[in-house]
Design an enzyme around this catalytic site. Structure first.
Site, PDB file in Angstrom:
ATOM      1  N   CYS A  12     -57.377  -3.933 -19.758  1.00 28.73           N
ATOM      2  CA  CYS A  12     -57.793  -4.198 -21.140  1.00 28.73           C
ATOM      3  C   CYS A  12     -57.148  -3.268 -22.153  1.00 28.73           C
ATOM      4  O   CYS A  12     -56.974  -3.646 -23.319  1.00 28.73           O
ATOM      5  CB  CYS A  12     -59.311  -4.133 -21.263  1.00 28.73           C
TER       6      CYS A  12
ATOM      7  N   HIS B 212     -61.646  -2.065 -27.785  1.00 32.07           N
ATOM      8  CA  HIS B 212     -60.731  -0.929 -27.672  1.00 32.07           C
ATOM      9  C   HIS B 212     -59.833  -0.902 -28.916  1.00 32.07           C
ATOM     10  O   HIS B 212     -59.439  -1.954 -29.437  1.00 32.07           O
ATOM     11  CB  HIS B 212     -59.818  -1.081 -26.451  1.00 32.07           C
TER      12      HIS B 212
HETATM   13  C1  2RA Z   1     -61.694   0.938 -19.191  1.00 34.28           C
HETATM   14  N1  2RA Z   1     -59.586  -0.171 -19.094  1.00 34.28           N
HETATM   15  O1  2RA Z   1     -61.703   0.803 -20.411  1.00 34.28           O
HETATM   16  C2  2RA Z   1     -60.782   0.144 -18.358  1.00 34.28           C
HETATM   17  C3  2RA Z   1     -61.471  -1.068 -17.834  1.00 34.28           C
HETATM   18  N2  2RA Z   1     -60.631  -1.844 -16.997  1.00 34.28           N
HETATM   19  O2  2RA Z   1     -62.424   1.698 -18.584  1.00 34.28           O
END
Ligand code: 2RA
Length: 353
Positions: free
Chosen positions: A129, A253
């Site tokens: 991600c 994110h």
């Molecule tokens: C996280 N990218 O944000 C990882 C999840 N796959 O922890």
């Protein structure tokens, strides 16, 4: 006949988002079969407005399946995606088990949909991600200017660590709300006690570590950003440096990106490319307080881009800030899009390019 889709890991955090995404998108699937661990078998979940009973993961569960999406831990995917493929399904896997396998394409449909066609193992991987939250925008800029280097800092939401991560932040926020904590060294840490899946308190804090520790001090998340960006963009020598940071955000994110190109860039040209790129929304008017934030981007599909500036000391480099919902485009949505590309190809359609 419409193809049969299996969703493996239907009851998890990403699986739950997947079922709502499948209910919202064009209904290209015949049967949608929900598969999970034996512990969850028998539960009924809603997809496309209908109740569907979850069945236990087994070889027989893949009989007649055309595309099988996996959202399960690495070791479950490592074992079961090849079994699904051996039963004739195309496996679309969101674990880390196959992403860097040279015989498994790593696909982001807006950037490299064509790669999905070449899949010697019958498996296609979905990126992590953190990579996915920026790569659609970077792919569009690369196509125009030719990317030569990426330096990124991530601001990762706690749902990247699953439901456990969400629960930990909510509990910690309840503990610190209305107090004067956060004013003395260690006061938040003492008040919070157990930090759950994180190495430090998440409430009133930022934590410069995500994933697991790898060689020479790098984290697994930082190495994934590098390895996956190179593979998706088809630039095996691309210079990539990432520092991954966890922030007290539930979902979405963000990344601050320094991107250097082969050619000189202008903000005007970058704006035009980003505004026209499928899957990207340009939100860049700081004079009016308009820039992407996780609180605004959460629950939406696109990659949001703002704060686009030409680097003051380098006419070939841009600075920008991106936000992407890590459970949607960062996981379930991209997997669903890959599955749709495969379905179009199986139907002999033109959508798989
Ligand atoms: C996280 N990218 O944000 C990882 C999840 N796959 O922890």
């Amino acid at each position: 006949d419409k193809p049969t889709l299996a969703v493996v890991g239907a009851t998890g955090a990403v699986g739950t988002v997947m079922l709502s995404i499948l209910s919202e998108r064009a209904d290209i699937w015949g049967e949608i079969r929900l598969i999970a661990s034996p512990r969850s078998a028998g539960r009924k979940l809603t997809v496309r407005g209908e109740q569907v009973e979850v069945i236990a993961l087994s070889e027989e569960a893949f009989e007649g399946v055309d595309v099988a999406m996996f959202d399960v831990p690495d070791e479950i995917s490592a074992r079961w995606a090849p079994i699904a493929a051996s039963k004739g399904a195309v496996a679309v896997d969101n674990s880390g088990a196959f992403r860097m396998d040279p015989d498994v394409p790593l696909v982001v449909p807006e950037v490299n949909a064509h790669a999905a066609r070449v899949r010697p193992r019958g498996i296609i991987s979905n990126p992590n991600c953190t990579t996915l939250s920026m790569i659609v925008a970077m792919g569009a800029l690369h196509a125009e200017f030719g990317l030569s280097e990426l330096i990124v800092s991530s601001y990762q939401a706690v749902s990247g660590a699953g439901q456990e991560g969400i629960d930990a932040l909510r509990e910690q926020l309840a503990l610190v709300a209305g107090t004067e904590l956060g004013t003395h060294p260690g006061d938040v840490r003492r008040a919070v006690g157990d930090t759950g899946p994180f190495p430090a308190p998440m409430a009133l804090n930022v934590v410069p570590f995500a994933g697991s520790l790898k060689e020479d001090g790098w984290s697994s998340e930082e190495l994934k950003v590098r390895d996956e960006s190179r593979k998706i963009l088809g630039l095996p020598e691309l210079r990539v440096t990432a520092t991954c940071v966890r922030v007290p955000v539930i979902t979405t994110h963000s990344l601050a990106v320094h991107a250097r190109f082969e050619n000189e860039v202008t903000v005007e040209a970058a704006h035009e490319i980003l505004a026209g790129a499928p899957g990207v929304v340009l939100c860049d008017n700081p004079a009016e307080g308009e820039f992407p934030t996780p609180a605004d981007a959460v629950g939406t599909d696109p990659t949001w881009v703002g704060r686009v500036r030409r680097s003051l000391d380098d006419p070939r480099a841009l600075e920008l800030f991106v936000c992407g919902d890590n459970l949607r485009k960062g996981a379930a949505l991209n997997t669903a899009q890959i599955a749709e590309v495969v379905a179009a190809e199986l139907a002999g359609g033109a959508a798989a390019r």
